[in-house]
Design a protein around this motif. Structure first.
Motif, PDB file in Angstrom:
ATOM      1  N   ALA A   1     -24.320  16.284  48.880  1.00 15.34           N
ATOM      2  CA  ALA A   1     -23.287  17.077  49.713  1.00 15.34           C
ATOM      3  C   ALA A   1     -24.216  17.157  51.013  1.00 15.34           C
ATOM      4  N   GLY A   2     -24.430  17.556  51.157  1.00 13.90           N
ATOM      5  CA  GLY A   2     -25.136  17.396  52.511  1.00 13.90           C
ATOM      6  C   GLY A   2     -24.883  16.090  53.457  1.00 13.90           C
ATOM      7  N   PHE A   3     -24.704  14.847  52.544  1.00 13.19           N
ATOM      8  CA  PHE A   3     -24.449  13.580  53.605  1.00 13.19           C
ATOM      9  C   PHE A   3     -22.684  13.760  53.797  1.00 13.19           C
ATOM     10  N   VAL A   4     -22.323  14.250  52.435  1.00 10.95           N
ATOM     11  CA  VAL A   4     -20.926  14.089  52.914  1.00 10.95           C
ATOM     12  C   VAL A   4     -19.763  15.350  53.771  1.00 10.95           C
ATOM     13  N   TYR A   5     -20.601  16.355  53.790  1.00 10.76           N
ATOM     14  CA  TYR A   5     -20.326  17.580  54.348  1.00 10.76           C
ATOM     15  C   TYR A   5     -21.144  17.705  55.677  1.00 10.76           C
ATOM     16  N   GLY A   6     -22.016  16.574  56.114  1.00  7.24           N
ATOM     17  CA  GLY A   6     -22.814  16.504  57.181  1.00  7.24           C
ATOM     18  C   GLY A   6     -21.277  15.609  58.135  1.00  7.24           C
ATOM     19  N   VAL A   7     -20.993  14.811  57.663  1.00  6.69           N
ATOM     20  CA  VAL A   7     -20.613  13.713  58.099  1.00  6.69           C
ATOM     21  C   VAL A   7     -19.202  14.218  58.231  1.00  6.69           C
ATOM     22  N   MET A   8     -18.187  14.947  57.581  1.00  6.64           N
ATOM     23  CA  MET A   8     -17.475  15.489  57.590  1.00  6.64           C
ATOM     24  C   MET A   8     -17.455  16.747  58.756  1.00  6.64           C
ATOM     25  N   PHE A   9     -18.060  17.209  58.930  1.00  8.86           N
ATOM     26  CA  PHE A   9     -18.259  18.248  59.762  1.00  8.86           C
ATOM     27  C   PHE A   9     -18.480  17.957  61.367  1.00  8.86           C
ATOM     28  N   GLY A  10     -19.157  16.574  61.381  1.00 11.78           N
ATOM     29  CA  GLY A  10     -19.827  16.116  61.877  1.00 11.78           C
ATOM     30  C   GLY A  10     -21.021  16.387  63.036  1.00 11.78           C
ATOM     31  N   GLN A  11     -21.924  17.009  62.028  1.00 17.07           N
ATOM     32  CA  GLN A  11     -22.877  18.185  61.978  1.00 17.07           C
ATOM     33  C   GLN A  11     -24.341  16.868  62.391  1.00 17.07           C
ATOM     34  N   PRO A  12     -25.316  16.872  63.312  1.00 15.24           N
ATOM     35  CA  PRO A  12     -26.617  16.947  63.451  1.00 15.24           C
ATOM     36  C   PRO A  12     -27.524  16.897  61.972  1.00 15.24           C
ATOM     37  N   MET A  13     -27.946  15.693  61.146  1.00 15.31           N
ATOM     38  CA  MET A  13     -28.381  15.906  59.666  1.00 15.31           C
ATOM     39  C   MET A  13     -29.664  16.827  59.616  1.00 15.31           C
ATOM     40  N   THR A  14     -30.576  16.993  60.850  1.00 12.91           N
ATOM     41  CA  THR A  14     -31.836  17.412  61.311  1.00 12.91           C
ATOM     42  C   THR A  14     -31.074  19.243  61.196  1.00 12.91           C
ATOM     43  N   ASP A  15     -30.272  19.474  61.298  1.00 16.07           N
ATOM     44  CA  ASP A  15     -29.448  21.019  61.794  1.00 16.07           C
ATOM     45  C   ASP A  15     -28.943  20.942  60.761  1.00 16.07           C
ATOM     46  N   PHE A  16     -27.960  20.070  60.059  1.00 13.34           N
ATOM     47  CA  PHE A  16     -27.429  20.408  58.760  1.00 13.34           C
ATOM     48  C   PHE A  16     -27.782  21.246  57.376  1.00 13.34           C
ATOM     49  N   LEU A  17     -29.001  19.507  57.279  1.00 11.69           N
ATOM     50  CA  LEU A  17     -29.538  19.855  55.864  1.00 11.69           C
ATOM     51  C   LEU A  17     -29.997  21.133  55.450  1.00 11.69           C
ATOM     52  N   PRO A  18     -31.172  21.674  57.291  1.00 11.02           N
ATOM     53  CA  PRO A  18     -31.684  22.937  56.595  1.00 11.02           C
ATOM     54  C   PRO A  18     -31.060  24.496  56.406  1.00 11.02           C
ATOM     55  N   PHE A  19     -29.734  24.270  56.922  1.00  9.79           N
ATOM     56  CA  PHE A  19     -28.559  25.049  57.016  1.00  9.79           C
ATOM     57  C   PHE A  19     -28.127  24.822  55.793  1.00  9.79           C
ATOM     58  N   LEU A  20     -27.805  24.404  54.758  1.00  7.50           N
ATOM     59  CA  LEU A  20     -26.951  24.215  54.070  1.00  7.50           C
ATOM     60  C   LEU A  20     -27.883  24.398  52.280  1.00  7.50           C
ATOM     61  N   ILE A  21     -29.239  23.480  52.304  1.00  2.55           N
ATOM     62  CA  ILE A  21     -30.622  23.859  51.425  1.00  2.55           C
ATOM     63  C   ILE A  21     -30.231  25.560  51.201  1.00  2.55           C
TER      64      ILE A  21
END
Length: 265
Positions: free
Chosen positions: A54-74
Protein backbone atom coordinates in the motif's frame (compact mmCIF):
# COMPACT_ATOMS: atom_id res chain seq x y z
CA UNK A 1 -23.14 2.01 48.86
CA UNK A 2 -24.54 3.50 45.65
CA UNK A 3 -23.86 1.90 42.27
CA UNK A 4 -21.46 4.70 41.32
CA UNK A 5 -19.51 4.18 44.55
CA UNK A 6 -19.47 0.41 43.95
CA UNK A 7 -18.13 0.86 40.42
CA UNK A 8 -15.46 3.25 41.65
CA UNK A 9 -14.45 0.88 44.45
CA UNK A 10 -14.28 -2.05 42.01
CA UNK A 11 -12.13 -0.02 39.62
CA UNK A 12 -9.71 0.89 42.41
CA UNK A 13 -9.59 -2.73 43.59
CA UNK A 14 -8.91 -3.84 40.01
CA UNK A 15 -6.07 -1.32 39.67
CA UNK A 16 -4.44 -2.75 42.80
CA UNK A 17 -4.53 -6.19 41.17
CA UNK A 18 -2.23 -5.00 38.36
CA UNK A 19 -0.10 -8.14 38.58
CA UNK A 20 -3.16 -10.26 37.72
CA UNK A 21 -4.34 -8.32 34.66
CA UNK A 22 -0.81 -7.73 33.42
CA UNK A 23 -0.13 -11.48 33.63
CA UNK A 24 -3.42 -12.30 31.86
CA UNK A 25 -2.76 -9.74 29.12
CA UNK A 26 0.73 -11.11 28.45
CA UNK A 27 -0.64 -14.65 28.43
CA UNK A 28 -3.21 -13.60 25.81
CA UNK A 29 -0.39 -12.50 23.51
CA UNK A 30 1.53 -15.72 24.16
CA UNK A 31 -1.60 -17.82 23.50
CA UNK A 32 -2.28 -15.97 20.27
CA UNK A 33 1.11 -16.95 18.84
CA UNK A 34 1.49 -20.34 20.57
CA UNK A 35 3.18 -22.92 18.32
CA UNK A 36 3.87 -20.16 15.80
CA UNK A 37 7.39 -20.32 14.35
CA UNK A 38 8.15 -16.59 14.56
CA UNK A 39 5.50 -15.57 17.13
CA UNK A 40 4.79 -11.84 17.54
CA UNK A 41 7.18 -11.13 14.68
CA UNK A 42 4.16 -11.85 12.48
CA UNK A 43 2.89 -8.41 13.52
CA UNK A 44 6.03 -6.83 12.10
CA UNK A 45 5.92 -9.03 9.01
CA UNK A 46 2.30 -8.10 8.29
CA UNK A 47 3.17 -4.43 8.71
CA UNK A 48 6.05 -4.86 6.27
CA UNK A 49 3.71 -6.45 3.70
CA UNK A 50 1.18 -3.65 4.15
CA UNK A 51 3.65 -0.81 3.97
CA UNK A 52 5.54 -2.39 1.07
CA UNK A 53 2.35 -2.79 -0.98
CA UNK A 54 0.00 0.00 0.00
CA UNK A 55 2.85 2.40 0.76
CA UNK A 56 4.28 2.18 -2.73
CA UNK A 57 0.90 2.45 -4.51
CA UNK A 58 -0.52 5.29 -2.41
CA UNK A 59 2.79 7.13 -2.25
CA UNK A 60 3.00 7.23 -6.04
CA UNK A 61 -0.75 7.97 -6.37
CA UNK A 62 -0.56 11.01 -4.07
CA UNK A 63 2.87 12.11 -5.32
CA UNK A 64 4.46 11.81 -1.88
CA UNK A 65 8.21 11.31 -1.23
CA UNK A 66 8.62 7.75 0.06
CA UNK A 67 10.97 8.85 2.84
CA UNK A 68 8.14 10.95 4.29
CA UNK A 69 5.14 8.88 3.29
CA UNK A 70 6.20 5.42 4.52
CA UNK A 71 6.76 6.51 8.18
CA UNK A 72 3.48 8.49 7.98
CA UNK A 73 1.61 5.43 6.72
CA UNK A 74 3.02 2.87 9.14
CA UNK A 75 2.64 5.15 12.19
CA UNK A 76 -0.99 5.90 11.37
CA UNK A 77 -1.72 2.25 10.64
CA UNK A 78 -0.23 1.07 13.93
CA UNK A 79 -2.27 3.60 15.93
CA UNK A 80 -5.38 2.71 13.93
CA UNK A 81 -4.89 -0.96 14.80
CA UNK A 82 -4.83 0.00 18.48
CA UNK A 83 -8.09 1.94 18.13
CA UNK A 84 -9.69 -0.81 16.07
CA UNK A 85 -8.93 -3.42 18.74
CA UNK A 86 -10.51 -1.21 21.40
CA UNK A 87 -13.75 -1.12 19.41
CA UNK A 88 -14.03 -4.62 17.96
CA UNK A 89 -11.92 -7.13 19.92
CA UNK A 90 -12.93 -5.48 23.20
CA UNK A 91 -16.53 -6.49 22.47
CA UNK A 92 -15.59 -9.99 23.63
CA UNK A 93 -13.45 -8.95 26.62
CA UNK A 94 -15.99 -10.20 29.17
CA UNK A 95 -17.24 -13.06 27.01
CA UNK A 96 -13.71 -14.49 26.67
CA UNK A 97 -13.26 -14.15 30.43
CA UNK A 98 -16.54 -15.88 31.30
CA UNK A 99 -14.82 -18.76 33.07
CA UNK A 100 -12.77 -16.43 35.29
CA UNK A 101 -15.74 -14.16 36.03
CA UNK A 102 -17.95 -17.06 37.16
CA UNK A 103 -15.26 -18.82 39.20
CA UNK A 104 -13.33 -16.00 40.87
CA UNK A 105 -14.44 -13.00 42.91
CA UNK A 106 -12.05 -10.56 41.24
CA UNK A 107 -13.56 -7.19 40.21
CA UNK A 108 -14.80 -7.51 36.65
CA UNK A 109 -12.76 -4.46 35.64
CA UNK A 110 -9.54 -6.50 35.67
CA UNK A 111 -10.70 -8.10 32.42
CA UNK A 112 -10.93 -4.64 30.87
CA UNK A 113 -7.36 -3.90 31.95
CA UNK A 114 -6.37 -7.34 30.65
CA UNK A 115 -7.62 -6.34 27.19
CA UNK A 116 -5.82 -2.99 27.47
CA UNK A 117 -2.53 -4.76 28.22
CA UNK A 118 -2.84 -7.12 25.25
CA UNK A 119 -3.71 -4.32 22.81
CA UNK A 120 -0.95 -2.09 24.19
CA UNK A 121 1.66 -4.83 23.68
CA UNK A 122 0.60 -5.03 20.03
CA UNK A 123 0.94 -1.23 19.83
CA UNK A 124 4.47 -1.33 21.25
CA UNK A 125 5.48 -4.04 18.78
CA UNK A 126 4.08 -1.86 16.00
CA UNK A 127 6.00 1.17 17.29
CA UNK A 128 9.21 -0.88 17.17
CA UNK A 129 8.59 -1.22 13.41
CA UNK A 130 8.16 2.56 13.18
CA UNK A 131 11.47 3.11 14.97
CA UNK A 132 13.22 0.56 12.73
CA UNK A 133 11.92 2.34 9.63
CA UNK A 134 12.97 5.74 10.94
CA UNK A 135 16.46 4.40 11.64
CA UNK A 136 16.72 2.95 8.13
CA UNK A 137 15.50 6.23 6.59
CA UNK A 138 17.73 8.21 8.99
CA UNK A 139 14.92 10.42 10.28
CA UNK A 140 14.64 8.97 13.81
CA UNK A 141 14.21 11.73 16.40
CA UNK A 142 14.16 10.73 20.07
CA UNK A 143 12.81 14.18 20.98
CA UNK A 144 9.74 13.53 18.84
CA UNK A 145 9.02 10.31 20.72
CA UNK A 146 9.33 12.13 24.04
CA UNK A 147 6.99 14.90 22.85
CA UNK A 148 4.52 12.18 21.78
CA UNK A 149 4.21 10.83 25.35
CA UNK A 150 1.30 13.14 26.40
CA UNK A 151 -0.55 12.20 23.21
CA UNK A 152 0.08 8.51 23.92
CA UNK A 153 -1.32 8.95 27.44
CA UNK A 154 -4.48 10.55 26.03
CA UNK A 155 -4.74 7.78 23.44
CA UNK A 156 -4.49 5.14 26.16
CA UNK A 157 -7.24 6.83 28.22
CA UNK A 158 -9.48 6.98 25.14
CA UNK A 159 -8.80 3.34 24.29
CA UNK A 160 -9.68 2.25 27.82
CA UNK A 161 -12.95 4.14 27.51
CA UNK A 162 -13.67 2.36 24.21
CA UNK A 163 -12.92 -0.98 25.86
CA UNK A 164 -15.36 -0.28 28.70
CA UNK A 165 -18.17 0.59 26.29
CA UNK A 166 -17.50 -2.25 23.83
CA UNK A 167 -17.02 -4.89 26.54
CA UNK A 168 -20.29 -4.18 28.34
CA UNK A 169 -22.41 -3.52 25.24
CA UNK A 170 -20.76 -6.41 23.37
CA UNK A 171 -21.74 -8.79 26.16
CA UNK A 172 -25.36 -7.67 25.89
CA UNK A 173 -25.45 -7.48 22.10
CA UNK A 174 -23.16 -10.16 20.65
CA UNK A 175 -23.45 -8.78 17.12
CA UNK A 176 -21.75 -5.53 18.12
CA UNK A 177 -18.11 -6.52 17.23
CA UNK A 178 -19.19 -7.65 13.76
CA UNK A 179 -21.23 -4.51 13.14
CA UNK A 180 -18.41 -2.26 14.33
CA UNK A 181 -15.88 -4.08 12.14
CA UNK A 182 -17.95 -3.24 9.08
CA UNK A 183 -18.51 0.38 10.07
CA UNK A 184 -14.86 0.94 10.95
CA UNK A 185 -13.75 -0.36 7.56
CA UNK A 186 -15.48 2.67 6.08
CA UNK A 187 -14.09 4.99 8.76
CA UNK A 188 -10.58 3.71 7.98
CA UNK A 189 -10.78 4.89 4.39
CA UNK A 190 -12.05 8.38 5.31
CA UNK A 191 -9.56 8.90 8.14
CA UNK A 192 -6.21 10.42 7.10
CA UNK A 193 -4.16 7.26 7.61
CA UNK A 194 -3.24 6.34 4.04
CA UNK A 195 -3.18 9.94 2.82
CA UNK A 196 -2.10 13.25 4.40
CA UNK A 197 -4.74 15.89 5.17
CA UNK A 198 -3.30 18.24 2.57
CA UNK A 199 -4.73 15.89 -0.07
CA UNK A 200 -8.20 16.52 1.38
CA UNK A 201 -7.52 20.23 1.79
CA UNK A 202 -6.53 20.50 -1.87
CA UNK A 203 -9.89 18.99 -2.84
CA UNK A 204 -11.80 21.18 -0.33
CA UNK A 205 -12.77 18.08 1.63
CA UNK A 206 -11.57 19.34 5.01
CA UNK A 207 -14.79 18.21 6.69
CA UNK A 208 -13.76 14.58 6.16
CA UNK A 209 -11.19 14.84 8.95
CA UNK A 210 -12.44 17.90 10.85
CA UNK A 211 -15.50 16.01 12.11
CA UNK A 212 -13.64 12.77 12.72
CA UNK A 213 -12.49 12.56 16.39
CA UNK A 214 -10.31 9.54 15.65
CA UNK A 215 -8.14 11.75 13.44
CA UNK A 216 -7.26 13.93 16.44
CA UNK A 217 -6.37 10.89 18.57
CA UNK A 218 -4.06 9.69 15.81
CA UNK A 219 -2.53 13.09 15.09
CA UNK A 220 -1.53 13.90 18.69
CA UNK A 221 0.69 10.81 18.60
CA UNK A 222 1.73 10.61 14.95
CA UNK A 223 2.65 14.27 14.42
CA UNK A 224 5.25 14.48 17.25
CA UNK A 225 6.80 11.15 16.24
CA UNK A 226 7.22 12.22 12.62
CA UNK A 227 7.81 15.95 12.97
CA UNK A 228 9.63 16.12 16.31
CA UNK A 229 7.22 18.78 17.62
CA UNK A 230 3.83 18.83 19.32
CA UNK A 231 0.67 18.70 17.22
CA UNK A 232 -1.57 21.75 16.88
CA UNK A 233 -2.98 22.77 20.32
CA UNK A 234 -6.56 22.54 19.08
CA UNK A 235 -5.99 18.88 18.21
CA UNK A 236 -5.14 18.12 21.85
CA UNK A 237 -8.20 20.08 23.00
CA UNK A 238 -10.52 18.25 20.61
CA UNK A 239 -9.01 14.90 21.59
CA UNK A 240 -9.61 15.68 25.28
CA UNK A 241 -13.21 16.72 24.58
CA UNK A 242 -13.75 13.44 22.76
CA UNK A 243 -12.27 11.50 25.68
CA UNK A 244 -14.62 13.28 28.11
CA UNK A 245 -17.61 12.28 25.97
CA UNK A 246 -16.33 8.69 25.70
CA UNK A 247 -15.98 8.37 29.47
CA UNK A 248 -19.42 9.88 30.14
CA UNK A 249 -20.87 7.20 27.85
CA UNK A 250 -18.62 4.53 29.41
CA UNK A 251 -19.82 5.42 32.92
CA UNK A 252 -23.47 5.29 31.82
CA UNK A 253 -22.97 1.93 30.11
CA UNK A 254 -21.16 0.46 33.10
CA UNK A 255 -23.93 1.61 35.47
CA UNK A 256 -26.54 -0.02 33.25
CA UNK A 257 -24.91 -3.41 32.73
CA UNK A 258 -22.44 -4.05 35.55
CA UNK A 259 -24.86 -5.66 38.00
CA UNK A 260 -26.37 -7.86 35.27
CA UNK A 261 -23.12 -8.86 33.59
CA UNK A 262 -22.91 -12.38 35.02
CA UNK A 263 -26.44 -13.12 33.82
CA UNK A 264 -25.65 -11.80 30.35
CA UNK A 265 -22.71 -14.17 29.86
Amino acid sequence: MTQNEQLFADALAALKLWRVWTFLGVQDIKARFRRSFIGPLWILLNLAFFVGGAGFVYGVMFGQPMTDFLPFLITGFVIWGYLLSSFTEAGTAFVNSEGYIKQFSYPKQIYLFRALVAYSINLLIGFSAVIAMQLVLRNFNILGWLVAVPGMALLLIAVLGHIVISAYVGTRFRDLPFALAGILQVVFFVTPIMFPIKVLQAKHLDFVYQYNPLYYLIDIVRHPILEGAAAAPENYILAILYIVVVWIVAAAVARRFDNRLVFLL
